[in-house]
Motif scaffolding. Structure first.
Motif, PDB file in Angstrom:
ATOM      1  N   PHE A  23       0.829  -1.203   0.000  1.00 28.77           N
ATOM      2  CA  PHE A  23       0.000   0.000   0.000  1.00 28.77           C
ATOM      3  C   PHE A  23       0.868   1.260   0.000  1.00 28.77           C
ATOM      4  N   VAL A  24       1.886   1.291   0.853  1.00 29.50           N
ATOM      5  CA  VAL A  24       2.730   2.481   0.969  1.00 29.50           C
ATOM      6  C   VAL A  24       3.583   2.678  -0.274  1.00 29.50           C
ATOM      7  N   THR A  25       4.144   1.597  -0.812  1.00 29.37           N
ATOM      8  CA  THR A  25       5.059   1.737  -1.945  1.00 29.37           C
ATOM      9  C   THR A  25       4.355   1.719  -3.292  1.00 29.37           C
ATOM     10  N   GLY A  26       3.139   1.191  -3.347  1.00 31.79           N
ATOM     11  CA  GLY A  26       2.470   1.033  -4.627  1.00 31.79           C
ATOM     12  C   GLY A  26       3.101  -0.050  -5.478  1.00 31.79           C
ATOM     13  N   ASP A  27       3.903  -0.902  -4.868  1.00 33.45           N
ATOM     14  CA  ASP A  27       4.641  -1.953  -5.560  1.00 33.45           C
ATOM     15  C   ASP A  27       4.142  -3.307  -5.068  1.00 33.45           C
ATOM     16  N   ARG A  28       4.440  -4.358  -5.822  1.00 32.79           N
ATOM     17  CA  ARG A  28       3.966  -5.700  -5.490  1.00 32.79           C
ATOM     18  C   ARG A  28       5.123  -6.642  -5.194  1.00 32.79           C
ATOM     19  N   ILE A  29       4.953  -7.463  -4.168  1.00 34.92           N
ATOM     20  CA  ILE A  29       5.897  -8.545  -3.921  1.00 34.92           C
ATOM     21  C   ILE A  29       5.735  -9.587  -5.027  1.00 34.92           C
ATOM     22  N   THR A  30       6.848  -9.936  -5.678  1.00 38.54           N
ATOM     23  CA  THR A  30       6.772 -10.890  -6.789  1.00 38.54           C
ATOM     24  C   THR A  30       7.387 -12.239  -6.468  1.00 38.54           C
ATOM     25  N   GLU A  31       8.296 -12.292  -5.473  1.00 34.50           N
ATOM     26  CA  GLU A  31       8.876 -13.572  -5.084  1.00 34.50           C
ATOM     27  C   GLU A  31       9.334 -13.508  -3.643  1.00 34.50           C
ATOM     28  N   VAL A  32       9.319 -14.669  -2.994  1.00 40.46           N
ATOM     29  CA  VAL A  32       9.653 -14.740  -1.571  1.00 40.46           C
ATOM     30  C   VAL A  32      10.553 -15.939  -1.295  1.00 40.46           C
ATOM     31  N   SER A  33      11.354 -15.798  -0.252  1.00 41.08           N
ATOM     32  CA  SER A  33      12.140 -16.901   0.293  1.00 41.08           C
ATOM     33  C   SER A  33      11.952 -16.860   1.804  1.00 41.08           C
TER      34      SER A  33
ATOM     35  N   ALA B 168      11.614  -9.143   6.206  1.00 39.53           N
ATOM     36  CA  ALA B 168      10.759  -8.834   7.357  1.00 39.53           C
ATOM     37  C   ALA B 168      10.745 -10.027   8.297  1.00 39.53           C
ATOM     38  N   VAL B 169      10.480  -9.747   9.566  1.00 39.35           N
ATOM     39  CA  VAL B 169      10.359 -10.768  10.601  1.00 39.35           C
ATOM     40  C   VAL B 169       8.967 -10.651  11.223  1.00 39.35           C
ATOM     41  N   ILE B 170       8.286 -11.767  11.317  1.00 43.49           N
ATOM     42  CA  ILE B 170       6.941 -11.831  11.882  1.00 43.49           C
ATOM     43  C   ILE B 170       6.993 -12.762  13.087  1.00 43.49           C
ATOM     44  N   SER B 171       6.471 -12.313  14.235  1.00 41.82           N
ATOM     45  CA  SER B 171       6.553 -13.129  15.439  1.00 41.82           C
ATOM     46  C   SER B 171       5.378 -12.858  16.366  1.00 41.82           C
ATOM     47  N   GLN B 172       4.875 -13.930  16.968  1.00 36.41           N
ATOM     48  CA  GLN B 172       3.896 -13.821  18.038  1.00 36.41           C
ATOM     49  C   GLN B 172       4.494 -14.233  19.377  1.00 36.41           C
ATOM     50  N   VAL B 173       5.835 -14.340  19.425  1.00 40.33           N
ATOM     51  CA  VAL B 173       6.496 -14.842  20.630  1.00 40.33           C
ATOM     52  C   VAL B 173       7.742 -14.013  20.970  1.00 40.33           C
ATOM     53  N   SER B 174       7.705 -12.701  20.731  1.00 40.43           N
ATOM     54  CA  SER B 174       8.837 -11.824  21.011  1.00 40.43           C
ATOM     55  C   SER B 174       8.571 -11.061  22.305  1.00 40.43           C
ATOM     56  N   PRO B 175       9.227 -11.441  23.403  1.00 42.49           N
ATOM     57  CA  PRO B 175       8.915 -10.859  24.717  1.00 42.49           C
ATOM     58  C   PRO B 175       8.982  -9.331  24.720  1.00 42.49           C
ATOM     59  N   GLY B 176       7.926  -8.727  25.242  1.00 37.83           N
ATOM     60  CA  GLY B 176       7.874  -7.277  25.374  1.00 37.83           C
ATOM     61  C   GLY B 176       7.295  -6.552  24.191  1.00 37.83           C
ATOM     62  N   ARG B 177       7.197  -7.204  23.055  1.00 34.21           N
ATOM     63  CA  ARG B 177       6.610  -6.579  21.872  1.00 34.21           C
ATOM     64  C   ARG B 177       5.117  -6.901  21.826  1.00 34.21           C
TER      65      ARG B 177
ATOM     66  N   VAL C 272       1.042 -28.746  18.109  1.00 36.07           N
ATOM     67  CA  VAL C 272       0.938 -27.520  17.308  1.00 36.07           C
ATOM     68  C   VAL C 272       1.639 -27.742  15.978  1.00 36.07           C
ATOM     69  N   THR C 273       0.997 -27.347  14.888  1.00 35.83           N
ATOM     70  CA  THR C 273       1.618 -27.456  13.566  1.00 35.83           C
ATOM     71  C   THR C 273       1.812 -26.108  12.901  1.00 35.83           C
ATOM     72  N   THR C 274       1.153 -25.077  13.393  1.00 37.39           N
ATOM     73  CA  THR C 274       1.295 -23.749  12.790  1.00 37.39           C
ATOM     74  C   THR C 274       2.473 -23.002  13.408  1.00 37.39           C
ATOM     75  N   GLU C 275       2.954 -21.988  12.690  1.00 36.64           N
ATOM     76  CA  GLU C 275       4.212 -21.338  13.043  1.00 36.64           C
ATOM     77  C   GLU C 275       4.032 -20.200  14.051  1.00 36.64           C
ATOM     78  N   ASP C 276       5.082 -20.013  14.876  1.00 37.96           N
ATOM     79  CA  ASP C 276       5.176 -18.862  15.771  1.00 37.96           C
ATOM     80  C   ASP C 276       5.942 -17.717  15.124  1.00 37.96           C
ATOM     81  N   LEU C 277       6.870 -18.061  14.231  1.00 41.38           N
ATOM     82  CA  LEU C 277       7.823 -17.105  13.681  1.00 41.38           C
ATOM     83  C   LEU C 277       7.953 -17.290  12.182  1.00 41.38           C
ATOM     84  N   VAL C 278       8.136 -16.187  11.487  1.00 43.02           N
ATOM     85  CA  VAL C 278       8.429 -16.215  10.048  1.00 43.02           C
ATOM     86  C   VAL C 278       9.504 -15.172   9.769  1.00 43.02           C
ATOM     87  N   SER C 279      10.506 -15.577   9.029  1.00 42.40           N
ATOM     88  CA  SER C 279      11.507 -14.641   8.522  1.00 42.40           C
ATOM     89  C   SER C 279      11.541 -14.815   7.010  1.00 42.40           C
ATOM     90  N   PHE C 280      11.396 -13.726   6.273  1.00 39.94           N
ATOM     91  CA  PHE C 280      11.364 -13.888   4.825  1.00 39.94           C
ATOM     92  C   PHE C 280      12.035 -12.731   4.104  1.00 39.94           C
TER      93      PHE C 280
END
Length: 385
Positions: free
Chosen positions: A207-217, A255-264, A235-243
């Motif tokens: 939204f901010v850049t007006g650009d599209r993500i085309t590939e991910v790792s 970017a880093v996505i986390s639901q288990v980062s203490p204090g955040r 549990v089979t679903t993830e707590d953390l994603v780094s891509f």
């Protein structure tokens, strides 16, 4: 009936059409947020449905709503409902939204729009064929300073964007004994952290850049294989994603996505760097936008006399009186009402945006599973024909 235009502040008004009569399906935190936003704009919540009649009745009594329904479909088909707000666990988003569209109602459906891209495509097509307003609450778009970042990127003030990075960090699932319906893939879907909050970050980037993500790792991880009291359940679903990612415009980032980062608690941070300057938005400090250049850095606040019209229209309180999360929802409902009245509000997130998020999520999971770069389908390939 007054037609709301983009120049109207969300609190001016009548902020939404008098015919904005809402049904809220879901009695949790999001149900409360949606109900408040409808009322803040002069709309009416005519009824609520929950997972049980008892829950719906408690919600009705606590929020002064006229009716509690044991059956969500009965509420959706009520003749005094114009807009259905779907605030349920993820697996119910698609069937309830499809039922609402078939009944001729407008829909505001919590994200993820669906737990897979094929179903999200079906929902997007159904909304288009029904000619209804169909919205997904990517609400961080409605922070004035996020709009300011978008306007400055679009104006070319930071030059060509070459790098974007940041993340979305929470800690509400830090401890193994903590659990939630989102942990169960039958209810929440195959992705948890990314589907729940990573989708917000990717939407903000695009939204901010007006650009599209085309590939991910991507890589995903869990800090515990069981959740809940007394040993919990697997549990089979993830707590953390780094891509990492690349965009169609030639930018790269991570970017880093986390639901288990203490204090955040709820830190969504996006920084974009161009050939002339950089911008950084932090959702936990939404009153300001950091701007940096080779010669100087500075802080832009929402009382800046040169604030863009796109950002200024979302400013509803004087600086020193903080705006936040609920204000974003209020603005989203305002613009939903404006769209129902026939306007075309800038930046309103619709089902096609939810479909986009589902396509990115599937690409992230595939990349993590197969440990390789994966192409993200272009929007033309995932939107209905």
């Amino acid at each position: 009936m007054k037609k709301v235009t983009n120049s109207d502040a969300p609190s001016s008004g009548p902020a939404i059409p008098q015919a904005y009569r809402a049904a809220v399906v879901g009695t949790g935190f999001m149900g409360r947020v949606h109900s408040h936003a409808v009322r803040a704009n002069g709309g009416e919540v005519v009824g609520v449905a929950g997972s049980s009649h008892a829950k719906a009745e408690r919600f009705r009594a606590a929020h002064g709503i006229a009716r509690a329904h044991a059956d969500a479909l009965d509420l959706i088909h009520s003749p005094d409902v114009d807009v259905v707000h779907v605030c349920t666990p993820n697996h119910l988003h698609a069937p309830l939204s499809l039922a609402a569209l078939a009944a001729g109602k407008h829909v505001v459906c919590e994200k993820p729009l669906a737990t897979d891209a094929d179903t999200a495509r079906e929902l997007t097509r159904a909304a288009s064929e029904a000619g209804r307003v169909a919205v997904v609450p990517f609400v961080y778009r409605f922070h004035p300073m996020a709009r300011e970042a978008r306007a400055r990127v679009a104006s070319g003030s930071i030059g060509r964007v070459g790098l974007a990075h940041g993340g979305y960090l929470q800690d509400w699932l830090l401890h193994p004994e903590e659990s939630n319906w989102r942990v169960d893939p039958e209810l929440g879907g195959p992705t948890r952290a990314f589907g729940d909050i990573g989708s917000h970050w990717c939407d903000m980037l695009e939204f901010v850049t007006g650009d599209r993500i085309t590939e991910v790792s991507a890589q995903v991880s869990r800090i515990t294989d069981t959740r809940g009291e007394n040993g919990g359940r697997p549990v089979t679903t993830e707590d953390l994603v780094s891509f990492q990612f690349a965009t169609g415009g030639g930018a790269v980032g991570n970017a880093v996505i986390s639901q288990v980062s203490p204090g955040r608690k709820n830190q969504l941070v996006l920084e974009v760097s161009g050939t002339k300057g950089s911008l950084r938005f932090d959702q936990e400090r939404p009153e300001t936008l950091w701007e940096g250049g080779r010669g100087r850095t500075g802080i832009i606040s929402r009382d800046d006399p040169e604030l863009s019209p796109q950002a200024a229209r979302l400013v509803t309180l004087p600086v020193g009186h903080p705006q936040g999360y609920q204000d974003c929802f209020n603005a989203l409902v305002h613009d939903t009402g404006a769209a129902i009245a026939g306007d075309e509000p800038d930046g309103l997130p619709v089902f096609a945006d939810g479909l986009r998020a589902a396509a990115i999520a599937e690409s992230v999971l595939l990349s993590a599973t197969e440990r390789r770069w994966v192409d993200v389908p272009a929007i033309e390939e995932v939107e209905p024909v």
